[in-house]
Design a protein around this motif. Sequence first.
Motif, PDB file in Angstrom:
ATOM      1  N   PHE A 113      -4.840  -6.299   8.982  1.00 38.92           N
ATOM      2  CA  PHE A 113      -3.466  -6.723   8.706  1.00 38.92           C
ATOM      3  C   PHE A 113      -2.823  -5.708   7.769  1.00 38.92           C
ATOM      4  CE2 PHE A 113      -4.362  -8.380   4.530  1.00 38.92           C
ATOM      5  CZ  PHE A 113      -5.596  -9.022   4.606  1.00 38.92           C
ATOM      6  N   PRO A 114      -1.497  -5.596   7.846  1.00 38.92           N
ATOM      7  CA  PRO A 114      -0.806  -4.464   7.221  1.00 38.92           C
ATOM      8  C   PRO A 114      -0.846  -4.471   5.698  1.00 38.92           C
ATOM      9  CG  PRO A 114       0.781  -6.062   8.053  1.00 38.92           C
ATOM     10  CD  PRO A 114      -0.563  -6.495   8.556  1.00 38.92           C
ATOM     11  N   LEU A 115      -0.636  -3.291   5.159  1.00 41.89           N
ATOM     12  CA  LEU A 115      -0.557  -3.121   3.708  1.00 41.89           C
ATOM     13  C   LEU A 115       0.726  -3.754   3.180  1.00 41.89           C
ATOM     14  CD1 LEU A 115      -1.643  -1.618   1.098  1.00 41.89           C
ATOM     15  CD2 LEU A 115      -0.130   0.247   1.763  1.00 41.89           C
ATOM     16  N   ASP A 116       0.592  -4.456   2.062  1.00 39.81           N
ATOM     17  CA  ASP A 116       1.755  -5.060   1.407  1.00 39.81           C
ATOM     18  C   ASP A 116       2.450  -3.985   0.570  1.00 39.81           C
ATOM     19  OD1 ASP A 116       3.625  -6.577   0.113  1.00 39.81           O
ATOM     20  OD2 ASP A 116       2.195  -7.798  -1.042  1.00 39.81           O
ATOM     21  N   CYS A 117       3.308  -3.214   1.222  1.00 40.14           N
ATOM     22  CA  CYS A 117       3.983  -2.101   0.539  1.00 40.14           C
ATOM     23  C   CYS A 117       4.919  -2.587  -0.561  1.00 40.14           C
ATOM     24  CB  CYS A 117       4.759  -1.260   1.552  1.00 40.14           C
ATOM     25  SG  CYS A 117       3.708  -0.410   2.748  1.00 40.14           S
ATOM     26  N   GLU A 118       5.584  -3.730  -0.333  1.00 41.14           N
ATOM     27  CA  GLU A 118       6.477  -4.271  -1.358  1.00 41.14           C
ATOM     28  C   GLU A 118       5.685  -4.699  -2.586  1.00 41.14           C
ATOM     29  OE1 GLU A 118       8.876  -7.373   0.198  1.00 41.14           O
ATOM     30  OE2 GLU A 118       9.977  -6.071   1.594  1.00 41.14           O
ATOM     31  N   GLY A 119       4.532  -5.307  -2.356  1.00 41.98           N
ATOM     32  CA  GLY A 119       3.675  -5.708  -3.474  1.00 41.98           C
ATOM     33  C   GLY A 119       3.159  -4.505  -4.241  1.00 41.98           C
ATOM     34  N   ALA A 120       2.834  -3.426  -3.517  1.00 44.97           N
ATOM     35  CA  ALA A 120       2.360  -2.201  -4.168  1.00 44.97           C
ATOM     36  C   ALA A 120       3.463  -1.602  -5.030  1.00 44.97           C
ATOM     37  CB  ALA A 120       1.899  -1.194  -3.119  1.00 44.97           C
ATOM     38  N   ALA A 121       4.689  -1.568  -4.495  1.00 48.66           N
ATOM     39  CA  ALA A 121       5.810  -1.012  -5.248  1.00 48.66           C
ATOM     40  C   ALA A 121       6.093  -1.830  -6.501  1.00 48.66           C
ATOM     41  CB  ALA A 121       7.058  -0.951  -4.364  1.00 48.66           C
ATOM     42  N   ALA A 122       6.023  -3.158  -6.386  1.00 48.76           N
ATOM     43  CA  ALA A 122       6.268  -4.028  -7.545  1.00 48.76           C
ATOM     44  C   ALA A 122       5.212  -3.801  -8.626  1.00 48.76           C
ATOM     45  CB  ALA A 122       6.274  -5.489  -7.099  1.00 48.76           C
ATOM     46  N   ALA A 123       3.955  -3.653  -8.205  1.00 50.05           N
ATOM     47  CA  ALA A 123       2.877  -3.409  -9.169  1.00 50.05           C
ATOM     48  C   ALA A 123       3.061  -2.067  -9.873  1.00 50.05           C
ATOM     49  CB  ALA A 123       1.527  -3.445  -8.452  1.00 50.05           C
ATOM     50  N   LEU A 124       3.444  -1.064  -9.115  1.00 50.73           N
ATOM     51  CA  LEU A 124       3.651   0.268  -9.696  1.00 50.73           C
ATOM     52  C   LEU A 124       4.819   0.266 -10.683  1.00 50.73           C
ATOM     53  CD1 LEU A 124       3.089   2.325  -6.428  1.00 50.73           C
ATOM     54  CD2 LEU A 124       1.610   2.348  -8.435  1.00 50.73           C
ATOM     55  N   GLU A 125       5.857  -0.473 -10.360  1.00 58.46           N
ATOM     56  CA  GLU A 125       7.005  -0.558 -11.269  1.00 58.46           C
ATOM     57  C   GLU A 125       6.607  -1.211 -12.597  1.00 58.46           C
ATOM     58  OE1 GLU A 125       9.910  -2.572  -8.943  1.00 58.46           O
ATOM     59  OE2 GLU A 125      10.525  -0.752  -7.837  1.00 58.46           O
ATOM     60  N   ARG A 126       5.687  -2.171 -12.545  1.00 62.29           N
ATOM     61  CA  ARG A 126       5.217  -2.832 -13.772  1.00 62.29           C
ATOM     62  C   ARG A 126       4.383  -1.898 -14.640  1.00 62.29           C
ATOM     63  NH1 ARG A 126       2.702  -8.601 -12.262  1.00 62.29           N
ATOM     64  NH2 ARG A 126       2.444  -8.618 -14.538  1.00 62.29           N
ATOM     65  N   MET A 127       3.881  -0.803 -14.039  1.00 63.08           N
ATOM     66  CA  MET A 127       3.073   0.151 -14.793  1.00 63.08           C
ATOM     67  C   MET A 127       3.898   1.273 -15.422  1.00 63.08           C
ATOM     68  SD  MET A 127      -0.272   0.771 -12.378  1.00 63.08           S
ATOM     69  CE  MET A 127      -1.189  -0.555 -11.616  1.00 63.08           C
ATOM     70  N   GLN A 128       5.171   1.349 -15.079  1.00 64.26           N
ATOM     71  CA  GLN A 128       6.005   2.453 -15.564  1.00 64.26           C
ATOM     72  C   GLN A 128       5.984   2.549 -17.093  1.00 64.26           C
ATOM     73  OE1 GLN A 128       9.866   1.853 -13.581  1.00 64.26           O
ATOM     74  NE2 GLN A 128       9.597   3.832 -12.599  1.00 64.26           N
ATOM     75  N   GLY A 129       5.751   3.772 -17.572  1.00 62.97           N
ATOM     76  CA  GLY A 129       5.749   4.024 -19.006  1.00 62.97           C
ATOM     77  C   GLY A 129       4.484   3.585 -19.718  1.00 62.97           C
ATOM     78  N   LYS A 130       3.539   2.993 -18.980  1.00 65.19           N
ATOM     79  CA  LYS A 130       2.327   2.470 -19.610  1.00 65.19           C
ATOM     80  C   LYS A 130       1.066   3.252 -19.252  1.00 65.19           C
ATOM     81  CE  LYS A 130       4.178  -2.249 -19.554  1.00 65.19           C
ATOM     82  NZ  LYS A 130       3.988  -3.632 -19.032  1.00 65.19           N
ATOM     83  N   ILE A 131       1.144   4.111 -18.221  1.00 67.98           N
ATOM     84  CA  ILE A 131      -0.053   4.818 -17.770  1.00 67.98           C
ATOM     85  C   ILE A 131       0.212   6.321 -17.661  1.00 67.98           C
ATOM     86  CG2 ILE A 131      -0.953   2.809 -16.532  1.00 67.98           C
ATOM     87  CD1 ILE A 131      -0.054   4.196 -13.918  1.00 67.98           C
ATOM     88  N   ASP A 132      -0.870   7.095 -17.753  1.00 64.84           N
ATOM     89  CA  ASP A 132      -0.789   8.554 -17.627  1.00 64.84           C
ATOM     90  C   ASP A 132      -1.210   9.027 -16.237  1.00 64.84           C
ATOM     91  OD1 ASP A 132      -0.189   8.839 -20.446  1.00 64.84           O
ATOM     92  OD2 ASP A 132      -2.284   8.352 -20.805  1.00 64.84           O
ATOM     93  N   ALA A 133      -1.963   8.194 -15.516  1.00 70.26           N
ATOM     94  CA  ALA A 133      -2.453   8.558 -14.186  1.00 70.26           C
ATOM     95  C   ALA A 133      -2.754   7.274 -13.423  1.00 70.26           C
ATOM     96  CB  ALA A 133      -3.701   9.426 -14.281  1.00 70.26           C
ATOM     97  N   LEU A 134      -2.864   7.396 -12.097  1.00 70.85           N
ATOM     98  CA  LEU A 134      -3.105   6.232 -11.242  1.00 70.85           C
ATOM     99  C   LEU A 134      -4.326   6.474 -10.363  1.00 70.85           C
ATOM    100  CD1 LEU A 134      -1.950   3.455 -10.113  1.00 70.85           C
ATOM    101  CD2 LEU A 134      -0.908   4.848  -8.319  1.00 70.85           C
TER     102      LEU A 134
END
Length: 656
Positions: A113-134
Amino acid sequence: MKLKLGIDTGGSYTDTVLVDWDSGQVVSKAKARTTKENLTIGIEEAIDKLGIQDRDTITLVCLSTTLATNAIVEGKGAAVGLITIDEPKEHSYPAASHFHVKGKIDVKGCEVFPLDCEGAAAALERMQGKIDALAVSGYASVRNPAYELKVKGISDAILGVPVVCAHELTKVLGYYERTVTAVLNAKLIPIIKELIAATKVVLAKKGIRATLVIIKGDGSCMTCSFAEERPIETVLSGPAASALGGILLSGCKDMIVADMGGTTLDVVPILDQSIPMDECGAAVGGWRIRIKAMRTRSFGLGGDSYLRMNHAGDLEFGPRRVVPLCAAAEKYKNLINEVERLYLPADYHIIKRQESDCIALFKRKNLERAHLTAEEKRLVELLADGAHSLLYLAEKLGKDIDGIEIESLLQREIVYLISFTPTDLLHATGEYVQYDQRISHLALAKLAARKKMPPADFAAYAEAGFVEKICISFIECLLIEKGVEEEKLSRELIRLVFNHLDATCRLFDFNCLFHAPIVGIGAPAGTWLKKAADQLGCKVIIPENSEVANAIGTVSGNIRERLEALIRFDCHSKNYIVHLPDQRRIFETLDEAVCFAERELILCGKKFGEKMGVNKYTSQLSKEQILSQSCGNSEGTFVELRLRLDISANAKYIRH
C-alpha cells in the motif's frame, strides 16, 4: 625517496609518522595533544614535529581516527531526526526526534500500500529547526528503496539538511540494526567533515599536495568525499589501523592486539596475522551497526576515562572521556588553588558530581545557535576568563554542586569536563609523570576522604579496580570470540570467577590460559596493559613505535569494496526479480536477469572507481546459487542467485 604520511587523530592524541614507500621503515614519528576545540592546532603540531625536509617526497597521506567510535561510545554527534516506514515494532534509537510513516513494501520489493506522503511531510515540518540531519529507514528497503527515496525528496524540499537512507549503507537484512546504522551515520556527518576539513587546511598550509585517504573500519581506505557521505564507515577506523600496526610491529603470528587510548580500549584477536572481519556489523557503545568492519570489541576504558565515585561509594570508570586535571592545570593554573581551597561539608552527600570536577568553554562557535537557560548563560559568563571548578561555580551561583545543570552544555560541546582520570591516578602515585602532579594529589586526597581511606590505600584500591575492568574486558572479548553469545555474558560472573585475588574464595579459583601474547598499542598501554597482563598471567609485548602504531597502520591500507546483486525466483508470478544497490527489475527468464545483473554490477563498479578517483583497479565477479525442490518451477530447482563484484586497488593509483 617517496614517503607516506600517516595521521591518526584520537580522542586524546594525534599521532603522525613518515614511512618509506619501498622499505616500510619509519623515518620519523611524533605525537601532539588532540585539540578538539580546533583540530587544526593538534594536527599541525604533530606534523611540524616530524621535521619534514622535502614535502614533495610525500605522495600519499593516510588518515585514521577514533573520533567516530568515541562519539558513539559517549553518545555525541549531530541532532538527528528519524523517519521510519512500516516499522514492525517500536524500538529505541539514538535519534533526537522520531516519527513513523505508513506505507508498505514486502520482502519481494512489491508495493503493498502506498506511502503516506502527506504524513511524511507533516512529520518533517515538525522537525524544522530541531535537527541537523535526517535518517530514513523503510522495512523492506533492501529489496526496494523507492519509499526511502521519496521521503528523501520530500525532506530536501522542506528541511534542506543532509539525508541518510538506510539502504545506501547496507544490504544486510536486519531492520533494527540497519535503522540504527542510518541514524548513527547521520550523527557522525559533522564530526568527520570537521576532521577532513581541518586536515586539508593543515596540508595546504604546509604545501603537502599528496592525495588524502581515510581508513575504514575494515582496514581498507576511501576518499574524503566518500567518507563525508558515509562517515559510519570510519567507525573502528582507529582500531583497524592499530590492528594493522600491531601486526607490522610485533612480528607475531597469533596475538591479541589491545589499543588503549584516552577514551577506549579496543581488543582484536588475530590469528595468522589476518584481521578478523564481521560481515554482519560491529558492536560499538551498546549499538550494533550494519557495516562490514573488523571484528573487535570497544570498551569505554582509557587513560582519560572519567573516574568517579557513585552515590553508593563504589568507583566507576568511563565511558565518558574527560580532560585529566593534571593536563588542564598546565593551561589553567587557577584550578590547583580552587581544588585545594574549596571543599564540601563532611555531612554533605554528593550524588551526581565530584569535588574535583571542573569545566571550561569548548567550542565557542556552538554558542551561536544555542538556546541557553538563564543559568547556562551565567555559567558561560563565568567561564569567559578560563576554566573553573564546579565548587567555585556553585559558590558564585549560590547553589549546591549537584544542583548545577551542565549536561546539556556538555552534549552540545559548549563546555568540556575536566576531572580525575587514570592518568591523574598515575601522576598521584608517581608511576607516570608528564604534567604537574599537585592537582592530581589534591583530587586523590578528596576522593580518598569520601571513601574514608588514606590516600595511598585509596590509590591502590582505584588502581586495582581499573585493572580489574580491563581484565574483564579481555575475558569478555575472548569468550565472545569463542562463541558465547553476548546476551548470555555476565560481567559480574566473570569478575567473581576470574578474580583470584578475592580472599573470600579460598577453596578454588579459575585461571585463564592465554596461548598468544597481548600486543599493547597506545600511550597508556605500557602501564595499564602490563598490570592487566600480570593479573591474567599472560605475556604482554609493547613493540617499538607502539605509541604511534595507529599512524603506522594507516599507511598500509588499500581500497577494497564488494558490490552485490540478488536474483530471486517468485513462485507466484513465475518471474525473476533482480535486486541491485539502487534499483529492482523483473524478468521473465533467468538468462535475462543474469545478463542484466552482471552488466549493472560492472557499471556500478566503474562508478565506484570513478567516485574513489582510482586510475587502476581489479575486479572479480563471483556467483553463489541456492537450490531447492520446493518451488517446482519450470527452470528446475533454482531459488536465488547472488552475484558479487569484488573491487581492489592500491592506494597509489588514487588520483589527487
